[in-house]
Design a protein around this motif. Structure first.
Motif, short mmCIF file in Angstrom:
data_model
loop_
_atom_site.label_atom_id
_atom_site.label_comp_id
_atom_site.label_asym_id
_atom_site.label_seq_id
_atom_site.Cartn_x
_atom_site.Cartn_y
_atom_site.Cartn_z
N LEU A 78 -73.28 -40.91 -1.00
CA LEU A 78 -75.06 -42.16 -0.91
C LEU A 78 -75.11 -42.66 0.52
N ILE A 79 -76.29 -43.33 1.03
CA ILE A 79 -77.24 -43.26 2.10
C ILE A 79 -78.27 -44.50 1.54
N THR A 80 -77.34 -45.27 2.30
CA THR A 80 -78.01 -46.49 2.04
C THR A 80 -79.17 -46.37 4.26
N THR A 81 -80.43 -46.80 3.99
CA THR A 81 -81.36 -46.48 4.94
C THR A 81 -81.15 -48.18 5.42
N VAL A 82 -81.58 -49.50 4.69
CA VAL A 82 -81.50 -50.68 5.39
C VAL A 82 -80.92 -51.63 4.83
N ASP A 83 -80.27 -52.42 5.26
CA ASP A 83 -79.72 -53.84 4.68
C ASP A 83 -80.37 -53.99 3.20
N LEU A 84 -78.88 -53.50 1.99
CA LEU A 84 -79.42 -53.79 0.68
C LEU A 84 -78.82 -54.53 -0.13
N PRO A 85 -78.90 -55.61 -0.93
CA PRO A 85 -78.15 -56.68 -1.71
C PRO A 85 -77.55 -55.65 -3.33
N VAL A 86 -76.41 -55.04 -3.26
CA VAL A 86 -76.67 -54.29 -4.08
C VAL A 86 -75.08 -55.26 -5.35
N VAL A 87 -75.12 -54.68 -6.18
CA VAL A 87 -73.98 -54.83 -7.59
C VAL A 87 -73.01 -53.46 -7.30
N SER A 88 -71.74 -53.35 -6.28
CA SER A 88 -70.53 -51.75 -6.78
C SER A 88 -69.44 -51.99 -6.96
N TYR A 89 -69.79 -51.33 -7.94
CA TYR A 89 -67.23 -51.44 -8.39
C TYR A 89 -67.17 -49.90 -8.95
N VAL A 90 -66.09 -49.86 -8.64
CA VAL A 90 -65.17 -48.33 -8.79
C VAL A 90 -65.11 -48.05 -10.66
N THR A 91 -65.54 -47.32 -11.15
CA THR A 91 -65.88 -46.88 -12.40
C THR A 91 -64.53 -45.64 -13.09
N ARG A 92 -63.77 -45.21 -11.92
CA ARG A 92 -63.23 -44.34 -12.45
C ARG A 92 -62.16 -43.97 -11.33
N ALA A 93 -60.57 -44.59 -12.06
CA ALA A 93 -59.87 -45.11 -10.19
C ALA A 93 -58.37 -45.15 -12.00
N SER A 94 -57.35 -44.98 -11.03
CA SER A 94 -56.05 -44.99 -12.24
C SER A 94 -54.85 -45.12 -10.91
N PRO A 95 -53.64 -45.63 -10.68
CA PRO A 95 -52.45 -44.81 -9.95
C PRO A 95 -52.26 -43.63 -9.72
N ALA A 96 -52.16 -42.87 -11.07
CA ALA A 96 -51.92 -41.66 -10.46
C ALA A 96 -52.72 -40.07 -10.05
N GLU A 97 -54.21 -41.01 -10.38
CA GLU A 97 -55.54 -40.60 -9.92
C GLU A 97 -56.32 -42.00 -8.69
N PRO A 98 -56.21 -42.45 -8.20
CA PRO A 98 -57.10 -43.66 -7.44
C PRO A 98 -58.18 -42.48 -7.42
N PHE A 99 -58.68 -43.48 -6.96
CA PHE A 99 -60.21 -44.03 -6.49
C PHE A 99 -60.59 -44.09 -5.23
N LEU A 100 -60.64 -42.70 -4.33
CA LEU A 100 -60.64 -42.44 -2.57
C LEU A 100 -62.19 -41.82 -1.74
N GLY A 101 -62.56 -42.64 -1.14
CA GLY A 101 -63.67 -42.70 -0.74
C GLY A 101 -63.75 -42.96 1.31
N MET A 102 -65.13 -43.27 1.81
CA MET A 102 -65.23 -42.89 3.26
C MET A 102 -66.41 -43.64 3.53
#
Length: 307
Positions: A78-102
């Motif tokens: 996902l690219i953002t090209t200017v400062d944007l007010p958003v609502v963000s949340y992780v939808t898929r994650a578990s201890p066995a298969e955590p959400f990972l991102g950069m």
């Protein structure tokens, strides 16, 4: 028919998982690069996304911009090209298969310099488009991002090699699916660039009384044209954008500086405490005091689970 295969981001997931071993956002020796891990789905969190590239290597996330929803998962960026007010949340994650991102912060000056040196197969359309886009990772960009994360294991080489790999990443972004969005950002005199300048100004002056006609004049547009282009880029009206900046700053003041709701409202530019409370509840789902109490309890509970 060309069938697009899903990228295999297993090596990146392994690298990021090995570095980001506890839940939260992890700064790195490369200042522009942050890694993230979550062991469970998270609550929707209003926040500001700046100019940068977000990549998920495991799990899934949802980002809402105005009325628009962006769902993306492993192997998507996902690219953002200017400062944007958003609502963000992780939808898929578990201890066995955590959400990972950069998250890789991008530099507008580097984008402009490299775009000016490149030749593109298709001319840039003048139309103003949303300052956020989701694309599937291509092999070249994946390779460059993997090398950037691998470089964290060789600290002495980071100052020399990281800037080169970051430049390569920008070139590949300009040449790929995100290219048109980035090119519009730096195209001199384009509507997108004019709106980006106004947004940068607003970020510095949002506590002031800002007449919308003055913003239109800064963009060298009529008020109606300005509102049209602003909504096309930011996904909301200039007034909604201004409210979002004020409310999010007020939330941080209450959370981080223990400021009461009335003082925070005045600090960010509100004259009416009741209007502040009403608009705060609309954005965050609860009145200020209740929201801050819930956030603190949630943080304490999470910290307790980590120890």
């Amino acid at each position: 028919m060309v069938i697009q295969t899903k990228p295999n981001v297993g090596e990146l997931a392994s690298l990021i998982g090995g570095i980001a071993q506890i839940d939260g956002d992890c700064s790195t020796l490369i200042p522009a690069l942050k890694l993230g891990r979550r062991s469970s789905a998270t609550d929707p969190m209003p926040c500001i996304y700046g100019l940068g590239l977000a990549l998920i290597v495991q799990g899934g996330k949802r980002v809402t911009l105005g009325d628009e929803i962006f769902d993306y998962g492993a192997g998507q960026s996902l690219i953002t090209t200017v400062d944007l007010p958003v609502v963000s949340y992780v939808t898929r994650a578990s201890p066995a298969e955590p959400f990972l991102g950069m998250w890789l912060e991008l530099d507008a000056r580097v984008i402009a310099q490299l775009a000016a040196e490149m030749e593109f197969a298709t001319p840039l359309q003048v139309a103003t488009t949303r300052a956020m886009s989701v694309e599937t990772l291509d092999a070249g960009l994946q390779d460059a991002l993997t090398r950037l994360v691998r470089l964290l294991a060789e600290p002495p080489l980071i100052p020399l090699l990281a800037p080169l790999i970051q430049q390569e990443i920008v070139v590949r972004l300009l040449n790929g699916g995100h290219g048109p969005s980035l090119r519009r950002l730096v195209a001199v005199g384009s509507p997108s660039q004019q709106i980006a300048k106004v947004i940068a100004w607003l970020k510095q002056h949002y506590t002031e009384d800002v007449p919308m006609d003055d913003l239109a004049a800064k963009a060298h547009m009529s008020p109606s044209t300005f509102r049209q282009h602003f909504r096309a880029v930011a996904g909301m009206s200039p007034l909604q954008y201004l409210k979002n900046l004020r409310l999010q700053d007020a939330r941080q003041l209450m959370l981080n500086e223990n400021m009461d709701a009335g003082s925070a409202a005045v600090r960010v530019g509100y004259e009416s405490a009741s209007q502040f409370s009403r608009e705060y509840s609309r954005l965050f789902g609860e009145p200020p005091n209740r929201d801050i109490k819930r956030m603190r309890e949630s943080t304490r509970a999470r910290d307790g689970r980590l120890h």
